[in-house]
Design an enzyme around this catalytic site. Structure first.
Site, mmCIF file in Angstrom:
data_model
loop_
_atom_site.group_PDB
_atom_site.id
_atom_site.type_symbol
_atom_site.label_atom_id
_atom_site.label_comp_id
_atom_site.label_asym_id
_atom_site.label_seq_id
_atom_site.Cartn_x
_atom_site.Cartn_y
_atom_site.Cartn_z
ATOM 1 N N LYS A 196 -7.542 -56.141 5.840
ATOM 2 C CA LYS A 196 -8.454 -55.311 6.620
ATOM 3 C C LYS A 196 -9.789 -56.042 6.824
ATOM 4 C CE LYS A 196 -11.631 -52.344 5.917
ATOM 5 N NZ LYS A 196 -12.538 -52.671 7.040
ATOM 6 N N GLY A 249 -17.245 -58.008 -0.988
ATOM 7 C CA GLY A 249 -18.236 -57.122 -0.369
ATOM 8 C C GLY A 249 -19.256 -56.686 -1.393
ATOM 9 N N SER A 250 -19.786 -55.486 -1.209
ATOM 10 C CA SER A 250 -20.868 -55.020 -2.080
ATOM 11 C C SER A 250 -20.335 -54.604 -3.445
ATOM 12 C CB SER A 250 -21.571 -53.832 -1.426
ATOM 13 O OG SER A 250 -20.642 -52.794 -1.207
ATOM 14 N N THR A 251 -21.183 -54.703 -4.447
ATOM 15 C CA THR A 251 -20.817 -54.269 -5.803
ATOM 16 C C THR A 251 -20.511 -52.772 -5.802
ATOM 17 O OG1 THR A 251 -22.015 -56.065 -6.853
ATOM 18 C CG2 THR A 251 -21.722 -54.078 -8.169
ATOM 19 N N GLU A 252 -21.267 -52.027 -5.005
ATOM 20 C CA GLU A 252 -21.064 -50.575 -4.917
ATOM 21 C C GLU A 252 -19.627 -50.252 -4.468
ATOM 22 O OE1 GLU A 252 -23.815 -49.188 -2.024
ATOM 23 O OE2 GLU A 252 -23.056 -47.133 -2.106
ATOM 24 N N GLY A 254 -17.146 -52.375 -4.507
ATOM 25 C CA GLY A 254 -16.252 -52.976 -5.501
ATOM 26 C C GLY A 254 -15.866 -51.969 -6.591
ATOM 27 N N GLU A 271 -15.015 -60.163 -5.402
ATOM 28 C CA GLU A 271 -16.090 -61.130 -5.178
ATOM 29 C C GLU A 271 -17.243 -60.311 -4.602
ATOM 30 O OE1 GLU A 271 -18.597 -63.163 -3.851
ATOM 31 O OE2 GLU A 271 -17.320 -64.082 -2.332
ATOM 32 N N CYS A 305 -23.471 -63.982 -0.152
ATOM 33 C CA CYS A 305 -23.473 -63.343 -1.479
ATOM 34 C C CYS A 305 -24.176 -64.226 -2.493
ATOM 35 C CB CYS A 305 -22.043 -63.036 -1.895
ATOM 36 S SG CYS A 305 -20.934 -64.414 -1.627
ATOM 37 N N GLU A 402 -29.947 -56.814 -4.096
ATOM 38 C CA GLU A 402 -29.492 -57.752 -3.068
ATOM 39 C C GLU A 402 -29.992 -57.271 -1.701
ATOM 40 O OE1 GLU A 402 -25.171 -57.900 -2.279
ATOM 41 O OE2 GLU A 402 -25.393 -60.075 -2.263
HETATM 42 P P1 NAP Z 1 -19.181 -53.205 2.131
HETATM 43 O O1 NAP Z 1 -19.234 -51.787 2.541
HETATM 44 O O2 NAP Z 1 -18.989 -53.555 0.714
HETATM 45 O O3 NAP Z 1 -18.047 -53.873 3.041
HETATM 46 C C1 NAP Z 1 -17.121 -54.853 2.634
HETATM 47 C C2 NAP Z 1 -15.716 -54.458 3.055
HETATM 48 O O4 NAP Z 1 -15.316 -53.291 2.330
HETATM 49 C C3 NAP Z 1 -15.598 -54.074 4.529
HETATM 50 O O5 NAP Z 1 -14.346 -54.485 5.036
HETATM 51 C C4 NAP Z 1 -15.680 -52.567 4.457
HETATM 52 O O6 NAP Z 1 -15.123 -51.940 5.570
HETATM 53 C C5 NAP Z 1 -14.876 -52.271 3.227
HETATM 54 N N1 NAP Z 1 -15.127 -50.966 2.625
HETATM 55 C C6 NAP Z 1 -16.233 -50.194 2.702
HETATM 56 N N2 NAP Z 1 -16.060 -49.039 2.009
HETATM 57 C C7 NAP Z 1 -14.815 -49.091 1.479
HETATM 58 C C8 NAP Z 1 -14.052 -48.208 0.653
HETATM 59 N N3 NAP Z 1 -14.536 -47.039 0.240
HETATM 60 N N4 NAP Z 1 -12.798 -48.577 0.304
HETATM 61 C C9 NAP Z 1 -12.298 -49.753 0.700
HETATM 62 N N5 NAP Z 1 -12.959 -50.624 1.483
HETATM 63 C C10 NAP Z 1 -14.212 -50.302 1.867
HETATM 64 O O7 NAP Z 1 -20.467 -53.936 2.634
HETATM 65 P P2 NAP Z 1 -21.393 -53.462 3.863
HETATM 66 O O8 NAP Z 1 -21.603 -51.988 3.862
HETATM 67 O O9 NAP Z 1 -20.805 -54.030 5.075
HETATM 68 O O10 NAP Z 1 -22.758 -54.186 3.476
HETATM 69 C C11 NAP Z 1 -23.619 -53.561 2.540
HETATM 70 C C12 NAP Z 1 -24.146 -54.540 1.553
HETATM 71 O O11 NAP Z 1 -23.078 -55.150 0.844
HETATM 72 C C13 NAP Z 1 -24.889 -55.722 2.124
HETATM 73 O O12 NAP Z 1 -26.201 -55.439 2.445
HETATM 74 C C14 NAP Z 1 -24.771 -56.714 1.008
HETATM 75 O O13 NAP Z 1 -25.743 -56.454 0.042
HETATM 76 C C15 NAP Z 1 -23.424 -56.450 0.447
HETATM 77 N N6 NAP Z 1 -22.399 -57.395 0.950
HETATM 78 C C16 NAP Z 1 -22.002 -58.383 0.134
HETATM 79 C C17 NAP Z 1 -21.072 -59.293 0.590
HETATM 80 C C18 NAP Z 1 -20.594 -60.412 -0.269
HETATM 81 O O14 NAP Z 1 -20.072 -61.391 0.240
HETATM 82 N N7 NAP Z 1 -20.694 -60.302 -1.584
HETATM 83 C C19 NAP Z 1 -20.571 -59.207 1.881
HETATM 84 C C20 NAP Z 1 -20.978 -58.146 2.703
HETATM 85 C C21 NAP Z 1 -21.902 -57.263 2.216
HETATM 86 P P3 NAP Z 1 -16.044 -51.603 6.858
HETATM 87 O O15 NAP Z 1 -16.940 -52.753 7.086
HETATM 88 O O16 NAP Z 1 -15.051 -51.454 7.902
HETATM 89 O O17 NAP Z 1 -16.786 -50.359 6.502
#
Ligand code: NAP
Ligand code: MG
Length: 499
Positions: A196, A249-252, A254, A271, A305, A402
């Site tokens: 996804k 993605g985000s720790t939250e 995760g 990650e 990240c 972050e």
């Molecule tokens: P995110 O919500 O953690 O998104 C990462 C992935 O997880 C996306 O494919 C997202 O889908 C999916 N996702 C979101 N909620 C989910 C759930 N409940 N169950 C399963 N998958 C889910 O990150 P973001 O909201 O795009 O960004 C927010 C913050 O996350 C950023 O500001 C940054 O601090 C952090 N971040 C970290 C990384 C990293 O490489 N460590 C990368 C991106 C963001 P959708 O995008 O389709 O909602």
């Protein structure tokens, strides 16, 4: 500000890609969402809709998992030889290179990053990881084990077998590359996948899906379901037919993935976020360190990240380093990713723009000051000025959390003990940088920092052979290198008396 499409002649395939609704890939067929719904992906340089995408949801995830399950349990993938797997993955790498300019343009349009960066980083690193993992396909071995059970002589050995059907959820900061870091080890070990992509940046993963078919990877081995995290992502993470979930993605989020995985106790690798310290000692080569520290935070607009977002400088050099990094930041040309003169593009979305500007406001309200930048750039698209914040300390939100934007906090330190305490004072532990000419000190500090990667006199160096991942709340497991193969395999012990 010129519009993005005026800057570069778009490849025909890119024009085709953004001109009609993109479907999802399930069991080798390009199909609409079961609901018939679509969602828009935006050009972050203009805020305009770039393309409509089939919106996957629970039912599409169910179909995709069923296809992956069949391909794994009884389909062609279960019978394929390791060498044939390796050959197919290598072919995919060749196709990525052949379509490199299309990938770079699509990534720039969908994510906002400069075309030049997509060309030199995202695309070649994607081809590299497929080639590196193609080599591993024939080298995934168990061991023979001498055992000491009484009464008989035993032959005992281990097999390393694919974990099964893997759900992979990737973010928007390096959309193609993050998909490749996950797909390549899954394919090398013989797993089947439901991927996804992030809602903000689905286009390059879908183009990759076309090339996966062209390479001859059998139907159902890789299924790609774009959609929202809360619906498609959550359904994938909770699915009882999925053996492992790999998330970046985000720790939250995760933590939500971990909770969702408990139903069938699927394996989880994560990650996650970071707040990486980048440490400058006064004995460093300051002329090399200043551009290194600027690149550590401003590369990919700080949307990394592992961004070097906490800059710690030994107090005697603090003013010089802050002034040098600020000067470089002031020269960064901010604009649409497809403009040849652009050094830094827009953030990925309105949401990220609001988030980063919110952090800047929070910093100012707690006493931080910007030596350069410090606000939104222009009034169209999602641009933020490269920013250096001083007058900051470990209690402030801008130092603890972050930001995921082009914002670095600079803090002086007195001595090594002071530095190590400050650098490790974080819930994250993804990466760190150390700049010094004292070789013993460099390695001593590297061992003291609680981080999955430590760069000495460099930053943001990635290689398919070098494991990457986090300590503490930056994640579970490692990607790349041979370490990642453990995340995609189960070990089976086989034992029999032979005398
Ligand atoms: P995110 O919500 O953690 O998104 C990462 C992935 O997880 C996306 O494919 C997202 O889908 C999916 N996702 C979101 N909620 C989910 C759930 N409940 N169950 C399963 N998958 C889910 O990150 P973001 O909201 O795009 O960004 C927010 C913050 O996350 C950023 O500001 C940054 O601090 C952090 N971040 C970290 C990384 C990293 O490489 N460590 C990368 C991106 C963001 P959708 O995008 O389709 O909602
Ligand atoms: Mg999101």
């Amino acid at each position: 500000m010129a519009t993005a499409t005026q800057a570069v002649r778009l490849e025909d395939n890119v024009t085709r890609y953004v001109s009609k609704t993109r479907q999802m890939l399930i069991n080798g067929k390009w199909v609409d969402a079961a609901s018939g719904k679509t969602f828009p992906t935006y050009n972050p340089a203009t805020g305009e809709v770039l393309a409509q995408i089939a919106e996957g949801d629970r039912e599409d995830i169910n179909r995709a998992v069923a296809a992956a399950r069949a391909a794994f349990d009884s389909g062609p993938w279960s019978k394929i030889t390791p060498s044939e797997r390796g050959r197919l993955i290598w072919k995919l790498a060749d196709l990525v290179e052949k379509h490199g300019e299309e990938f770079a343009q699509l990534e720039s349009l969908d994510n906002g990053k400069p075309l030049t960066i997509a060309r030199v980083a995202d695309v070649p690193l994607t081809a590299d990881i497929f080639r590196y993992m193609a080599g591993w396909a024939t080298k995934i071995e168990g061991n023979t084990i001498p055992i000491s059970a009484h009464g008989a002589k035993f032959l005992a050995y281990t097999l390393r077998e694919p974990v099964g059907v893997v759900g992979q959820i990737v973010p928007w900061n390096f959309p193609l590359l993050m998909a490749a870091w996950k797909l390549a080890p899954a394919l090398a070990t013989g797993c089947c996948v439901v991927l996804k992509p992030a809602e903000q940046t689905p286009l390059t993963a879908l183009l990759l899906g076309e090339l996966i078919q062209e390479a001859g990877i059998p139907d159902g081995v890789v299924n790609i379901v774009p959609g929202y995290g809360e619906t498609a992502g959550a359904a994938l993470a909770a699915h009882p037919g999925v053996d492992k979930i790999a998330f970046t993605g985000s720790t939250e989020v995760g933590k939500l993935i971990v909770q969702a995985a408990t139903g069938n106790l699927k394996k989880v690798s994560l990650e996650l976020g970071g707040k990486s310290p980048n440490v400058v000692f006064q004995d460093a080569d300051i002329e090399a360190t200043i551009p290194g520290a600027a690149m550590a935070i401003f590369f990919n607009h700080g949307q990394c990240c592992c961004a070097g977002s906490r800059l710690y400088v030994e107090d005697k050099q603090f003013d010089k380093v802050v002034e040098g990094v600020s000067q470089l930041a002031s020269k960064i040309r901010v604009g649409p990713g497809l403009e040849p003169t652009t050094d830094m593009g827009p953030l990925v979305s309105q949401e990220q723009l609001n988030r980063v500007c919110g952090y800047l406001e929070s910093g100012y309200s707690e006493g931080a000051k910007a030596t350069v930048g410090g606000k939104r750039h222009g009034d169209r698209g999602y641009f933020v000025e490269p920013t250096v914040l001083v007058n900051t300390n470990e209690k402030m939100k801008v130092v603890r959390e972050e930001i995921f934007g082009p914002v670095v906090t600079a803090i002086p330190f007195k001595d090594v003990d002071d530095l190590v305490a400050k650098a490790n004072n974080s819930e994250y532990g993804l990466a760190a940088g150390v700049w010094t000419n004292d070789i013993k000190k460099a390695h001593r500090i590297a061992s003291q920092l609680r981080a999955g990667t430590v760069w000495i006199n460099c930053y943001n160096v990635f290689d398919a052979a070098l494991p990457f991942g986090g300590y503490k709340q930056s994640g579970w497991g490692r990607e790349m290198g041979h370490e990642v193969l453990e995340m995609y395999t189960e070990v089976k012990s086989v034992c029999t008396p032979i005398a």
